[in-house]
Design a protein around this motif. Structure first.
Motif, mmCIF file in Angstrom:
data_model
loop_
_atom_site.group_PDB
_atom_site.id
_atom_site.type_symbol
_atom_site.label_atom_id
_atom_site.label_comp_id
_atom_site.label_asym_id
_atom_site.label_seq_id
_atom_site.Cartn_x
_atom_site.Cartn_y
_atom_site.Cartn_z
ATOM 1 N N PHE A 47 0.835 -1.192 0.019
ATOM 2 C CA PHE A 47 -0.124 0.104 0.076
ATOM 3 C C PHE A 47 0.894 1.266 0.033
ATOM 4 O O PHE A 47 0.614 2.254 -0.659
ATOM 5 N N VAL A 50 1.829 1.890 -3.401
ATOM 6 C CA VAL A 50 0.889 2.689 -4.164
ATOM 7 C C VAL A 50 0.810 4.228 -3.806
ATOM 8 O O VAL A 50 0.750 4.926 -4.750
ATOM 9 N N PHE A 51 1.025 4.440 -2.544
ATOM 10 C CA PHE A 51 0.743 5.912 -2.041
ATOM 11 C C PHE A 51 1.848 6.750 -2.641
ATOM 12 O O PHE A 51 1.562 7.929 -2.951
ATOM 13 N N ARG A 53 3.180 6.489 -5.671
ATOM 14 C CA ARG A 53 3.223 6.505 -6.983
ATOM 15 C C ARG A 53 2.408 7.781 -7.448
ATOM 16 O O ARG A 53 2.966 8.446 -8.385
ATOM 17 N N SER A 54 1.487 8.075 -6.939
ATOM 18 C CA SER A 54 0.769 9.459 -7.271
ATOM 19 C C SER A 54 0.147 10.038 -5.985
ATOM 20 O O SER A 54 -0.254 9.584 -5.021
ATOM 21 N N ARG A 55 -0.157 11.564 -6.069
ATOM 22 C CA ARG A 55 -0.883 12.402 -5.230
ATOM 23 C C ARG A 55 -2.246 11.920 -5.048
ATOM 24 O O ARG A 55 -2.900 11.912 -3.773
ATOM 25 N N GLU A 56 -2.684 11.151 -6.254
ATOM 26 C CA GLU A 56 -4.344 10.928 -6.102
ATOM 27 C C GLU A 56 -4.358 9.489 -4.999
ATOM 28 O O GLU A 56 -5.449 9.328 -4.788
ATOM 29 N N ASN A 57 -3.393 8.797 -4.986
ATOM 30 C CA ASN A 57 -3.261 7.630 -4.129
ATOM 31 C C ASN A 57 -3.109 8.017 -2.608
ATOM 32 O O ASN A 57 -2.655 7.051 -1.816
ATOM 33 N N TRP A 58 -3.422 9.195 -2.078
ATOM 34 C CA TRP A 58 -3.401 9.495 -0.678
ATOM 35 C C TRP A 58 -3.717 8.557 0.198
ATOM 36 O O TRP A 58 -3.472 8.215 1.610
ATOM 37 N N TRP A 59 -5.219 8.045 -0.355
ATOM 38 C CA TRP A 59 -5.765 6.966 0.657
ATOM 39 C C TRP A 59 -4.897 5.828 1.057
ATOM 40 O O TRP A 59 -5.310 5.192 2.042
ATOM 41 N N ALA A 60 -4.003 5.436 0.092
ATOM 42 C CA ALA A 60 -3.483 4.166 0.505
ATOM 43 C C ALA A 60 -2.323 4.187 1.683
ATOM 44 O O ALA A 60 -2.026 2.985 2.230
ATOM 45 N N ARG A 103 0.566 14.719 1.846
ATOM 46 C CA ARG A 103 0.360 14.257 0.519
ATOM 47 C C ARG A 103 -0.439 15.277 -0.194
ATOM 48 O O ARG A 103 -0.399 15.833 -1.268
#
Length: 232
Positions: A47, A50-51, A53-60, A103
């Motif tokens: 996880f 995944v976090f 990799r992209s700012r949009e993956n902050w949830w990970a 993030r």
């Protein structure tokens, strides 16, 4: 996640499990006790990758911190006989929510569970034998500090950046209750019967102060407002 990162993570997990099994065969450690921790840690790393990799993956960051916290709890339980084990879970979760905010600072709400988790970590780590009101005092003071710090965080709204003032209300109320419980814990408060009216009075004062500053700010920002008339 690309195949290279997946292969790296899978390779590390296989090497670690194989090493634990070898140590178990040599009667060095009981591998069964650490395999669950290794599995949770591997899931947490997935996880976190995944976090990253992209700012949009902050949830990970949230499930990643939970899995890493569980791995830390299992490991700490094996090494320290369970003492402070749960505190590691709350610390990792606090770090996860802090990562969510760092993030993407629009996720200011993440600072609230971050402060709550950090406060719970402190409560779990408190030594035994403290007065009965110590835990409520730490809880309310920790929550008050959380909302107090939240009021210092700049937030974008309506095209400009400003600091929120509503967190000062729960910060004041929770702070007063924390102080009262702290005084009760140290036997400085004569009677707990004064707690409720004292909280209500101080909360009312906090609301009046907040209303005054909110009205002052609205008047200051109103179009055509040039300040008080000159006299003298």
């Amino acid at each position: 996640m690309n195949s290279a990162k997946t292969s790296i993570i899978a390779g590390i997990v296989l090497m670690a499990v194989g090493g634990l099994l070898l140590l178990d065969l040599l009667n060095v450690v009981e591998s069964a006790a650490y395999v669950p921790a290794l599995i949770f840690a591997a899931a947490g790393v997935v996880f976190l990758s995944v976090f990253s990799r992209s700012r949009e993956n902050w949830w990970a960051a949230i499930p990643g911190s939970v899995f890493l916290g569980l791995a830390a709890v299992i490991t700490a339980t094996q090494l320290t006989e369970g003492r402070f084990g749960a505190a590691y879970l709350f610390l990792f979760m606090a770090a996860g929510f802090a990562a969510v905010y760092l993030r993407e600072q629009a996720n200011w709400w993440a600072l609230i569970p971050c402060g709550v988790m950090f406060t719970l970590a402190i409560i779990v780590a408190l030594p035994q034998g403290l007065p009965g009101m110590t835990v409520p005092a730490v809880l309310f003071l920790g929550l008050a500090a959380t909302f107090g710090l939240l009021s210092l965080v700049p937030v974008k709204a309506d095209g400009h950046t400003a600091r929120m003032k509503w967190p000062l209300i729960p910060a004041a109320v929770l702070g007063v209750m924390g102080v009262i419980f702290g005084l009760q814990a140290t036997a400085l408060l004569i009677s707990g019967d004064f707690a409720v009216p004292a909280v209500m009075i101080l909360a009312g004062i906090a609301l009046l102060v907040y209303a005054y500053y909110a009205r002052h700010d609205r008047q200051h920002k109103a179009p055509g407002h040039l300040g008080p008339p000159y006299s003298g």
